[in-house]
Design a protein around this motif. Structure first.
Motif, PDB file in Angstrom:
ATOM      1  N   LEU A 105       0.859  -1.177   0.000  1.00  0.00           N
ATOM      2  CA  LEU A 105       0.000   0.000   0.000  1.00  0.00           C
ATOM      3  C   LEU A 105       0.895   1.227   0.000  1.00  0.00           C
ATOM      4  O   LEU A 105       1.733   1.393   0.885  1.00  0.00           O
ATOM      5  N   GLU A 109      -3.376   7.031   3.118  1.00  0.00           N
ATOM      6  CA  GLU A 109      -4.795   7.075   2.756  1.00  0.00           C
ATOM      7  C   GLU A 109      -5.312   5.697   2.349  1.00  0.00           C
ATOM      8  O   GLU A 109      -6.462   5.345   2.647  1.00  0.00           O
ATOM      9  N   ASP A 110      -4.468   4.900   1.667  1.00  0.00           N
ATOM     10  CA  ASP A 110      -4.874   3.544   1.279  1.00  0.00           C
ATOM     11  C   ASP A 110      -5.093   2.683   2.518  1.00  0.00           C
ATOM     12  O   ASP A 110      -6.068   1.927   2.608  1.00  0.00           O
ATOM     13  N   TYR A 111      -4.188   2.798   3.481  1.00  0.00           N
ATOM     14  CA  TYR A 111      -4.333   2.009   4.712  1.00  0.00           C
ATOM     15  C   TYR A 111      -5.538   2.473   5.507  1.00  0.00           C
ATOM     16  O   TYR A 111      -6.257   1.658   6.104  1.00  0.00           O
ATOM     17  N   ARG A 113      -8.325   3.401   4.487  1.00  0.00           N
ATOM     18  CA  ARG A 113      -9.589   2.911   3.926  1.00  0.00           C
ATOM     19  C   ARG A 113      -9.927   1.491   4.370  1.00  0.00           C
ATOM     20  O   ARG A 113     -11.038   1.021   4.142  1.00  0.00           O
TER      21      ARG A 113
END
Length: 238
Positions: A105, A109-111, A113
């Motif tokens: 990731l 921000e990806d984590y 989510r």
């Protein structure tokens, strides 16, 4: 063995600061030595400037995250990024252990989510928070002690303690250090780098890039190579 002070003297001569037969003062050596270490720290962040990748492991314990850096769970020099990662299922004895690659990731921000961050199961992804002085690795789902986490990082380029240390790097680095250091020294003495310095510094970097670059095999999501027909009404392939 070559030492930093030898390359410093060469760089000062190539830049025109020193003449033939002259030697650098202790102040000149100290300033150039600092610039050399700063330059190598910048090179450390570029894959094509690093000649080796290293893989380190840690048996998982069910923690949400693991620290990486000197004194951390992964007791290595703190990396600015993770090159790749996988987990190994270790409940079975060798040679029946199985490795599962992890998707990296790329952003917090990806984590963020991920809805259930503490979910325990076989991990499929890894987020690296590159904090300082310790970074933090967040595998997801959260693995227990049946798994070992492996992370691959750039090898640490040598940072010198004194200008008289031995340089322990592949030999092609010496010319690259000398020419690029010469270019960095010119502004300090009010000089413009010559075209010879600029071209040879660039050529030496290209030499390192050519020897260090490794291009992974391109992978494509199987859905993109499906021979099925596309359904415009359901927005999925048949």
């Amino acid at each position: 063995m070559t030492t930093p002070v030898e390359l410093i003297n060469l760089a000062l001569k190539q830049s025109g600061v020193l003449g033939v037969g002259q030697t650098a003062s202790s102040e000149d050596i100290a300033d150039a030595f600092k610039l050399m270490n700063m330059m190598l720290a910048q090179w450390q962040t570029n894959r094509f400037m690093v000649y080796h990748l290293v893989t380190n492991s840690k048996v998982c314990t069910g923690q949400l995250s693991y620290t990486i850096g000197i004194g951390g769970d992964f007791n290595i020099a703190r990396p600015d990024r993770i090159s790749s990662a996988f987990v190994r299922l270790t409940v079975q004895s060798f040679p029946n252990q199985v490795d599962y690659p992890l998707t990296l990731l790329q952003a917090r921000e990806d984590y963020n989510r991920i809805a259930v961050k503490g979910q325990g199961a076989m991990p499929t992804a890894l987020f690296y928070d590159s904090g300082y002085p310790l970074g933090n690795l967040y595998p997801w789902s959260v693995p227990d002690n049946q798994y070992t986490l492996y992370v691959t990082t750039y090898a640490q380029l040598q940072q010198f303690t004194t200008a008289y240390d031995d340089i322990v790097m592949p030999p092609q680095y010496e010319e690259a250090i000398m020419w690029n250091l010469a270019g960095r020294l010119c502004p300090m003495y009010g000089l413009e780098p010559s075209q010879t310095i600029i071209k040879l510094a660039s050529a030496s970097i290209n030499t390192l890039a050519g020897s260090n670059t490794q291009v992974p095999t391109l992978t494509i999501d199987p859905i993109l190579t499906s021979r099925g027909l596309y359904n415009i009404y359901s927005d999925i392939p048949n």
